[in-house]
Design an enzyme around this catalytic site. Structure first.
Site, short mmCIF file in Angstrom:
data_model
loop_
_atom_site.label_atom_id
_atom_site.label_comp_id
_atom_site.label_asym_id
_atom_site.label_seq_id
_atom_site.Cartn_x
_atom_site.Cartn_y
_atom_site.Cartn_z
N ASP A 1 0.81 -1.23 0.00
CA ASP A 1 0.00 0.00 0.00
C ASP A 1 0.83 1.27 0.00
O ASP A 1 0.44 2.30 0.55
CB ASP A 1 -0.97 0.01 1.21
CG ASP A 1 -1.88 -1.19 1.21
OD1 ASP A 1 -2.21 -1.67 0.11
OD2 ASP A 1 -2.25 -1.65 2.31
N HIS B 1 -4.87 -1.50 -5.65
CA HIS B 1 -4.03 -0.41 -6.15
C HIS B 1 -4.94 0.76 -6.54
O HIS B 1 -5.70 0.66 -7.50
CB HIS B 1 -3.20 -0.89 -7.34
CG HIS B 1 -2.16 -1.91 -6.95
ND1 HIS B 1 -1.27 -2.46 -7.84
CD2 HIS B 1 -1.86 -2.46 -5.75
CE1 HIS B 1 -0.48 -3.31 -7.20
NE2 HIS B 1 -0.83 -3.32 -5.94
P1 GDP Z 1 -0.82 0.42 -3.53
O1 GDP Z 1 -1.47 -0.84 -3.08
O2 GDP Z 1 0.65 0.42 -3.29
O3 GDP Z 1 -1.17 0.81 -4.93
O4 GDP Z 1 -1.40 1.58 -2.58
P2 GDP Z 1 -2.93 1.76 -2.11
O5 GDP Z 1 -3.72 2.26 -3.23
O6 GDP Z 1 -3.43 0.54 -1.42
O7 GDP Z 1 -2.76 2.83 -0.97
C1 GDP Z 1 -2.25 4.10 -1.22
C2 GDP Z 1 -3.33 5.15 -0.80
O8 GDP Z 1 -2.74 6.43 -0.72
C3 GDP Z 1 -4.45 5.28 -1.80
O9 GDP Z 1 -5.62 5.66 -1.13
C4 GDP Z 1 -3.95 6.41 -2.71
O10 GDP Z 1 -5.02 7.10 -3.36
C5 GDP Z 1 -3.29 7.29 -1.70
N1 GDP Z 1 -2.13 8.08 -2.18
C6 GDP Z 1 -1.15 7.70 -3.03
N2 GDP Z 1 -0.20 8.65 -3.12
C7 GDP Z 1 -0.60 9.65 -2.30
C8 GDP Z 1 -0.03 10.90 -1.93
O11 GDP Z 1 1.06 11.27 -2.34
N3 GDP Z 1 -0.74 11.66 -1.01
C9 GDP Z 1 -1.93 11.25 -0.50
N4 GDP Z 1 -2.54 12.05 0.38
N5 GDP Z 1 -2.49 10.08 -0.84
C10 GDP Z 1 -1.83 9.29 -1.71
P1 IMO Z 2 -1.14 -4.15 -2.28
O1 IMO Z 2 -0.68 -4.71 -3.59
C1 IMO Z 2 -1.38 -4.66 2.03
C2 IMO Z 2 -1.26 -8.78 3.46
C3 IMO Z 2 -2.42 -9.29 4.28
C4 IMO Z 2 -1.71 -10.31 5.15
C5 IMO Z 2 -0.66 -10.92 4.21
C6 IMO Z 2 -1.10 -12.20 3.53
O2 IMO Z 2 -2.38 -3.34 -2.38
O3 IMO Z 2 -0.02 -3.45 -1.58
P2 IMO Z 2 -2.72 -12.77 1.53
O4 IMO Z 2 -4.18 -12.43 1.31
O5 IMO Z 2 -1.82 -12.23 0.48
O6 IMO Z 2 -2.51 -14.24 1.80
O7 IMO Z 2 -2.36 -12.02 2.91
O8 IMO Z 2 -0.41 -9.92 3.24
N1 IMO Z 2 -1.60 -8.23 2.13
C7 IMO Z 2 -1.59 -6.93 1.85
N2 IMO Z 2 -1.37 -5.86 2.64
N3 IMO Z 2 -1.56 -4.49 0.70
C8 IMO Z 2 -1.70 -5.54 -0.12
O9 IMO Z 2 -1.62 -5.45 -1.45
C9 IMO Z 2 -1.80 -6.84 0.45
N4 IMO Z 2 -1.95 -8.09 -0.05
C10 IMO Z 2 -1.81 -8.93 1.00
O10 IMO Z 2 -3.00 -8.25 5.02
O11 IMO Z 2 -1.00 -9.67 6.17
MG MG Z 3 -2.94 -1.49 -1.79
#
Ligand code: GDP
Ligand code: IMO
Ligand code: MG
Length: 422
Positions: free
Chosen positions: A13, A41
């Protein structure tokens, strides 16, 4: 560029989706190389706000071919739902292809994930319950079925018979109903009708792309601290989110990967169980969660929060061979008077270490924190390094020094344009 792997430098994340959406503007092919619909994502752009689970984050660019790689586990039902949502928002998904060798994640994998997690009692991993572990387990046991098998119904039946014999044995141990092969095959036939035009052997396409010096992005899922081998085992996912696997999962020779871009938040979050040194369970942690809107993009669970952990990012930098870093969510720190970062871990005997030890030791460490002055200014409209507040530049320079890798991008908002190249 020609081939850049974009990987998570923390516990997932980090903002990989938003970075890939930004970089894809200047890219020809985006390949998701591991994981499944456990990923969430988030992409925010002129089309709206999207949470992608399986579809690569390059899908919003009309000239980009998106490929789901062999290293992934694909739940066809989840993929079709995701495609329908994108299409309803007016996004053209015709350039999405699936690698014939990718594993199929089937409904019983989700059932098994839930009952096995329940059976772990006090030792739960906190999985996303998307069936990821059971699907990769069948892959490793060589009893899985692959997306390309959808095109060969007789072969698929034979493979499923083999696969279900072990699955049904496990289900019966837990008192669950067995899977009926005929109804599963009927579902597969429906998925085959809907997906057949997208299933390809990607090697000719990739050979041609490299010959023509096309630009390729490899999109990782999760982050190094949840890597199956190098993360906080057993509180990890069942695949390798690090760049060493990107070549395997995409179908490229390793030496073709020219850049590895690690994505790191300016602080840190994690979802699920396991060690998380420096976790903030006080009002500061709650503030980070509230301002950063730190709730899981897939499960909606509140994310655990903490200050930036430079030891973890250095671990990720080494494992991935990172050549550059993108720091995201700098703006989330805008209102903090004081910002801390973890530069080392203290073991129970008082010794300090600067590397990530194995899980049972990591569970016992205390973070060694360093304090930085906050900038207390709004950075969301900053688009150049020089326009950042001086305290923000000092903080970022320290992150760069501790990682030993240059910061190439800084993100100050969720929206596509809210970032700049350093
Ligand atoms: P990913 O799984 O790595 O793609 O990340 P996620 O989407 O799960 O989590 C990142 C969160 O932060 C999302 O809600 C994005 O919209 C938000 N986000 C990403 N970059 C920024 C930033 O620079 N500032 C803020 N405030 N939010 C961001
Ligand atoms: P992105 O791509 C955050 C975590 C789960 C758990 C461990 C194993 O959005 O960064 P799984 O379902 O893969 O067997 O879970 O990994 N987990 C994530 N945490 N972001 C994710 O994906 C995750 N995908 C799995 O919370 O700890
Ligand atoms: Mg994510």
């Amino acid at each position: 560029m020609p081939v850049t792997a974009v990987v998570g430098a923390q516990y997932g994340d980090e903002g990989k989706g938003r970075i890939v959406d930004f970089l894809a503007e200047d890219t020809d092919i985006v390949i998701r190389f591991q994981g499944g619909d456990n990923a969430g994502h988030t992409v925010v752009n002129q089309h709206g706000e999207f949470r992608l689970h399986l579809v690569p984050s390059g899908i919003f660019h009309s000239r980009v071919t998106c490929l789901i790689g062999a290293g992934t586990v694909i739940n066809p039902a989840a993929l079709l739902r995701e495609l329908a949502e994108l299409e309803a928002a007016g996004i053209d998904t015709s350039r999405l292809l699936l690698t014939n060798r990718a594993q199929m994640l089937l409904p019983h994998h989700r059932v098994l994930d839930a009952i096995e997690e329940e059976a772990r009692g006090d030792h739960q991993i906190g999985t996303t319950s998307r069936g990821i572990g059971p699907a990769y387990r069948q892959k490793a046991a060589r009893s899985g079925v692959r997306i390309g098998d959808l095109m060969h119904p007789e072969y698929l039946r034979a493979r499923l018979e083999l696969s279900l014999s072990s699955v049904n044995r496990t289900l019966s141990q837990f008192g669950s109903d067995p899977i009926e092969i005929d109804s599963l095959l009927a579902q597969c036939s429906d998925w085959a009708d809907k997906l057949v035009g997208r299933i390809v052997d990607p090697i000719p396409l990739l050979r041609q792309a490299l010959r023509n010096e096309k630009k390729i992005l490899l999109e990782g899922q999760l982050g190094a601290m949840k890597d199956l081998d190098w993360g906080t085992y057993p509180f990890v996912t069942s695949s390798n989110p690090i760049a060493g696997f990107a070549a395997v999962g995409a179908g490229l020779p390793p030496q073709q990967i020219t850049n590895v871009l690690g994505v790191a938040k300016a602080y840190q979050t994690s979802v699920g169980a396991g060690p998380f040194p420096g976790e903030l369970t006080d009002s500061v942690g709650v503030r980070l969660r509230d301002i950063g809107r730190e709730y899981g993009a897939t499960t909606g669970r509140p994310r655990r929060t903490g200050w930036y952990d430079a030891v973890a990012v250095r671990h990720a930098a080494w494992l991935n061979g990172m050549t550059e870093i993108a720091v995201t969510k700098l703006d989330v720190l805008d209102t903090f008077r004081e910002i801390k970062l973890c530069k080392a871990y203290r073991l129970p005997d008082g010794t300090c270490i600067e590397h990530v030890p194995d899980t049972h030791v990591l569970e016992q460490v205390e973070p060694v924190l360093e304090c930085w002055e906050g900038w207390q200014q709004d950075t969301t409209s900053v688009r150049t390094w020089d326009n950042l507040p001086e305290a923000a530049r000092c903080y970022l320079e320290r992150l760069q020094e501790l990682a030993g890798v240059p910061i190439r991008y800084v993100s100050v908002g969720a929206e596509r344009r809210a970032m700049f190249k350093v």
